[in-house]
Design a protein around this motif. Structure first.
Motif, PDB file in Angstrom:
ATOM      1  N   GLY A 177       0.796  -1.227   0.000  1.00 56.11           N
ATOM      2  CA  GLY A 177       0.000   0.000   0.000  1.00 56.11           C
ATOM      3  C   GLY A 177       0.825   1.272   0.000  1.00 56.11           C
ATOM      4  O   GLY A 177       0.283   2.361  -0.054  1.00 56.11           O
ATOM      5  N   GLU A 178       2.145   1.149   0.055  1.00 52.18           N
ATOM      6  CA  GLU A 178       2.959   2.365   0.029  1.00 52.18           C
ATOM      7  C   GLU A 178       3.471   2.593  -1.394  1.00 52.18           C
ATOM      8  O   GLU A 178       3.675   1.654  -2.135  1.00 52.18           O
ATOM      9  N   ARG A 179       3.672   3.852  -1.770  1.00 57.27           N
ATOM     10  CA  ARG A 179       4.185   4.162  -3.097  1.00 57.27           C
ATOM     11  C   ARG A 179       5.267   5.229  -2.979  1.00 57.27           C
ATOM     12  O   ARG A 179       5.376   5.910  -1.972  1.00 57.27           O
ATOM     13  N   GLY A 180       6.017   5.387  -4.036  1.00 60.83           N
ATOM     14  CA  GLY A 180       7.018   6.448  -4.072  1.00 60.83           C
ATOM     15  C   GLY A 180       8.408   5.906  -4.330  1.00 60.83           C
ATOM     16  O   GLY A 180       8.925   5.113  -3.555  1.00 60.83           O
ATOM     17  N   LEU A 181       8.969   6.368  -5.466  1.00 59.43           N
ATOM     18  CA  LEU A 181      10.287   5.890  -5.865  1.00 59.43           C
ATOM     19  C   LEU A 181      11.350   6.267  -4.829  1.00 59.43           C
ATOM     20  O   LEU A 181      12.138   5.434  -4.393  1.00 59.43           O
ATOM     21  N   ALA A 182      11.361   7.541  -4.428  1.00 58.65           N
ATOM     22  CA  ALA A 182      12.426   8.016  -3.541  1.00 58.65           C
ATOM     23  C   ALA A 182      12.390   7.329  -2.178  1.00 58.65           C
ATOM     24  O   ALA A 182      13.418   6.902  -1.655  1.00 58.65           O
ATOM     25  N   SER A 183      11.198   7.190  -1.615  1.00 64.84           N
ATOM     26  CA  SER A 183      11.123   6.563  -0.288  1.00 64.84           C
ATOM     27  C   SER A 183      11.486   5.085  -0.381  1.00 64.84           C
ATOM     28  O   SER A 183      12.022   4.500   0.564  1.00 64.84           O
ATOM     29  N   ALA A 184      11.225   4.469  -1.540  1.00 65.83           N
ATOM     30  CA  ALA A 184      11.621   3.068  -1.735  1.00 65.83           C
ATOM     31  C   ALA A 184      13.145   2.969  -1.680  1.00 65.83           C
ATOM     32  O   ALA A 184      13.698   2.047  -1.068  1.00 65.83           O
ATOM     33  N   VAL A 185      13.843   3.940  -2.279  1.00 68.55           N
ATOM     34  CA  VAL A 185      15.308   3.912  -2.274  1.00 68.55           C
ATOM     35  C   VAL A 185      15.835   4.141  -0.847  1.00 68.55           C
ATOM     36  O   VAL A 185      16.777   3.479  -0.417  1.00 68.55           O
ATOM     37  N   VAL A 186      15.197   5.051  -0.105  1.00 71.50           N
ATOM     38  CA  VAL A 186      15.611   5.275   1.288  1.00 71.50           C
ATOM     39  C   VAL A 186      15.466   3.973   2.078  1.00 71.50           C
ATOM     40  O   VAL A 186      16.336   3.595   2.865  1.00 71.50           O
ATOM     41  N   GLN A 187      14.378   3.259   1.833  1.00 76.56           N
ATOM     42  CA  GLN A 187      14.185   1.948   2.470  1.00 76.56           C
ATOM     43  C   GLN A 187      15.326   1.007   2.079  1.00 76.56           C
ATOM     44  O   GLN A 187      15.873   0.282   2.913  1.00 76.56           O
ATOM     45  N   GLY A 188      15.704   1.058   0.803  1.00 77.35           N
ATOM     46  CA  GLY A 188      16.819   0.235   0.318  1.00 77.35           C
ATOM     47  C   GLY A 188      18.116   0.563   1.045  1.00 77.35           C
ATOM     48  O   GLY A 188      18.870  -0.340   1.420  1.00 77.35           O
ATOM     49  N   PHE A 189      18.374   1.860   1.276  1.00 73.08           N
ATOM     50  CA  PHE A 189      19.589   2.263   2.013  1.00 73.08           C
ATOM     51  C   PHE A 189      19.615   1.616   3.396  1.00 73.08           C
ATOM     52  O   PHE A 189      20.653   1.252   3.918  1.00 73.08           O
ATOM     53  N   LYS A 190      18.439   1.484   4.004  1.00 71.95           N
ATOM     54  CA  LYS A 190      18.383   0.923   5.358  1.00 71.95           C
ATOM     55  C   LYS A 190      18.648  -0.575   5.352  1.00 71.95           C
ATOM     56  O   LYS A 190      19.223  -1.115   6.293  1.00 71.95           O
ATOM     57  N   LEU A 191      18.200  -1.255   4.291  1.00 72.26           N
ATOM     58  CA  LEU A 191      18.336  -2.715   4.240  1.00 72.26           C
ATOM     59  C   LEU A 191      19.702  -3.158   3.742  1.00 72.26           C
ATOM     60  O   LEU A 191      20.203  -4.214   4.119  1.00 72.26           O
ATOM     61  N   ALA A 192      20.312  -2.338   2.898  1.00 68.79           N
ATOM     62  CA  ALA A 192      21.528  -2.746   2.197  1.00 68.79           C
ATOM     63  C   ALA A 192      22.692  -2.928   3.162  1.00 68.79           C
ATOM     64  O   ALA A 192      22.848  -2.174   4.114  1.00 68.79           O
ATOM     65  N   GLN A 193      23.522  -3.952   2.890  1.00 72.71           N
ATOM     66  CA  GLN A 193      24.656  -4.275   3.756  1.00 72.71           C
ATOM     67  C   GLN A 193      25.990  -3.811   3.183  1.00 72.71           C
ATOM     68  O   GLN A 193      27.003  -3.873   3.858  1.00 72.71           O
ATOM     69  N   GLY A 194      26.007  -3.416   1.923  1.00 78.28           N
ATOM     70  CA  GLY A 194      27.273  -3.138   1.240  1.00 78.28           C
ATOM     71  C   GLY A 194      27.993  -1.884   1.735  1.00 78.28           C
ATOM     72  O   GLY A 194      27.399  -1.025   2.374  1.00 78.28           O
ATOM     73  N   ARG A 195      29.301  -1.818   1.420  1.00 79.98           N
ATOM     74  CA  ARG A 195      30.081  -0.595   1.679  1.00 79.98           C
ATOM     75  C   ARG A 195      29.696   0.476   0.683  1.00 79.98           C
ATOM     76  O   ARG A 195      29.825   1.663   0.930  1.00 79.98           O
ATOM     77  N   TYR A 196      29.307   0.010  -0.511  1.00 81.17           N
ATOM     78  CA  TYR A 196      28.921   0.935  -1.576  1.00 81.17           C
ATOM     79  C   TYR A 196      27.504   0.618  -2.014  1.00 81.17           C
ATOM     80  O   TYR A 196      27.102  -0.551  -2.001  1.00 81.17           O
ATOM     81  N   PHE A 197      26.778   1.663  -2.400  1.00 81.07           N
ATOM     82  CA  PHE A 197      25.416   1.476  -2.912  1.00 81.07           C
ATOM     83  C   PHE A 197      25.349   1.940  -4.363  1.00 81.07           C
ATOM     84  O   PHE A 197      25.958   2.962  -4.701  1.00 81.07           O
TER      85      PHE A 197
END
Ligand code: GDD
Ligand code: MN
Length: 384
Positions: free
Chosen positions: A68-88
């Motif tokens: 139920g959530e939408r939005g490209l930018a907020s999806a990427v912010v969510q990705g930043f939180k989940l990602a484990q890498g040194r680089y994104f």
């Protein structure tokens, strides 16, 4: 984990498998690099099923579905939180951003560059994937963004949805974007010093369709307003312009009072009205625009400098107006161009001279380097 590739997806069922395959092909050249792919998905079609199947068989693929959530930018912010890498690295799911560029981007990040942006507008790049109307809208949006926010000014493709960054750039940054343009949020709020741009061709879509809409343009505008209001140095220029405009009203009101109330001669009334307006502008700018700056200096130092800058501003307006007239523009248009130039002049001078000090501390010099298409693609290919 070395690298996290973050992909926002919304109804992209036919693009998921091809993009994952092409990412693996491209990354094969970097044999020892550990990478993961994070899809942050808001889809309402069968995309989620495709993603779940893939994630079950490919350990590098991870899916976070938002209901139920939408939005490209907020999806990427969510990705930043989940990602484990040194680089994104952030990219679209629809293959308009060529995965073949990943190795070149990765190498740059590994060398220590803070932000790497594939750019459509560096020599050799193109945005062939957009129609003429979208190109115009996109150009206008970029120019408005670059006028409003000084950190976007030297970045040629500041609205790109394709970019890479060191994890530290956004660690601790309070990202709160509206709509789509996550990169402007990162460029304004991130902690970085070096930006590298690589020319590339934004390709046409093979499958699915663009989700860009007028509503997103409106969101972009709201996002800009929010970023300006949160960024002290960008906010200052707008306050300065608003106060300048208020000076025109003060000028006209005083002029009318002197002319009709005191029956003064027009030349005298005009000069006096301008002086009062200048004084009013000075007070407002001192109390609001540069409230936190120029500490220690008294008004009897600042005011004369302010007046001198304003007088040179008038001279500049007239000179520009005459130059415009000579190349065939009518006087009011020439005057408007002149006012624009002299506003920028006055702002820059007042910022650097009249209310100096804190500005010095704030101006971290950001280094931008560029790479044309030929070099980028040779490097990307030589790896494969
Ligand atoms: N999670 C999520 N949620 N993803 C979304 C949403 C959403 O609400 N809306 C769009 N996406 C995903 C799409 O699935 C795609 O992977 C990507 O975001 C870009 O969407 P498109 O619909 O393909 O946009 P575009 O091609 O018109 O514009 C793109 O290219 C421009 C030029 O580089 C975007 O990346 C723009 O940000 C970019 O400026
Ligand atoms: Mn697209």
């Amino acid at each position: 984990m070395d690298l996290s590739i973050i992909i926002p997806s919304y109804n992209e069922k036919d693009n998921i498998r091809p993009i994952v395959r092409r990412i693996h092909e491209a990354m094969a050249s970097l044999r020892d690099v550990l990478y993961e792919i994070w899809f942050v998905d808001d889809s309402s079609d069968e995309t989620l099923e495709v993603l779940a199947e893939l994630a079950a068989t490919d350990e590098r693929v991870h899916v976070h579905h938002r209901n139920g959530e939408r939005g490209l930018a907020s999806a990427v912010v969510q990705g930043f939180k989940l990602a484990q890498g040194r680089y994104f690295i952030v990219m679209d799911a629809d293959l308009q951003h060529p995965p073949e560029l990943l190795p070149a981007m990765y190498e740059r990040l590994k060398q220590g560059t803070d932000i790497v942006i594939p750019s459509r507008f560096v020599e050799g790049g193109s945005d062939g994937g957009l129609g003429p109307f979208r190109k115009l809208v996109s150009w206008t949006a970029r120019v408005i963004g670059q006028i409003a926010l000084h950190r976007l000014r030297r970045i040629s493709d500041c609205t790109s949805g394709f970019f890479g960054l060191q994890r530290d750039v956004v660690a601790g940054a309070e990202l709160d974007p509206i709509g789509w343009k996550i990169l402007i949020e990162v460029l304004v709020k991130g902690h970085y010093r070096t930006v590298h741009e690589i020319a590339y061709s934004f390709l046409a879509r093979d499958a699915g369709e663009s989700k860009m809409s007028m509503h997103e343009q409106w969101n972009y505008f709201r996002h800009l307003v929010r970023l300006v209001s949160q960024s002290p140095s960008d906010r200052r220029f707008f306050l300065f312009c608003i106060i300048g405009a208020s000076g025109v009203i003060v000028n006209e009101v005083v002029l009318s009072i002197l002319l009709y109330g005191f029956h003064m001669k027009d030349t005298m009334a005009s000069i006096l009205a301008s002086l009062v307006a200048m004084l009013s502008n000075y007070i407002w700018n001192d109390q609001i625009t540069w409230r936190s700056q120029g500490a220690g200096r008294k008004w009897n130092v600042k005011l004369p400098i302010f007046v001198a800058i304003s007088l040179v501003g008038i001279l500049i307006t007239t000179l520009v107006m005459h130059t415009c007239e000579r190349i065939g523009l009518i006087v009011p248009i020439g005057q408007a161009v002149g006012i624009l130039v002299s506003t920028v002049w006055s702002y820059v001078m007042n910022n650097r001279v009249t209310w100096r000090e804190i500005e010095h501390r704030e101006r971290g010099d950001i280094v931008v380097t560029r790479e044309s298409a030929s070099t980028a693609f040779t490097r990307a290919k030589s790896g494969v």
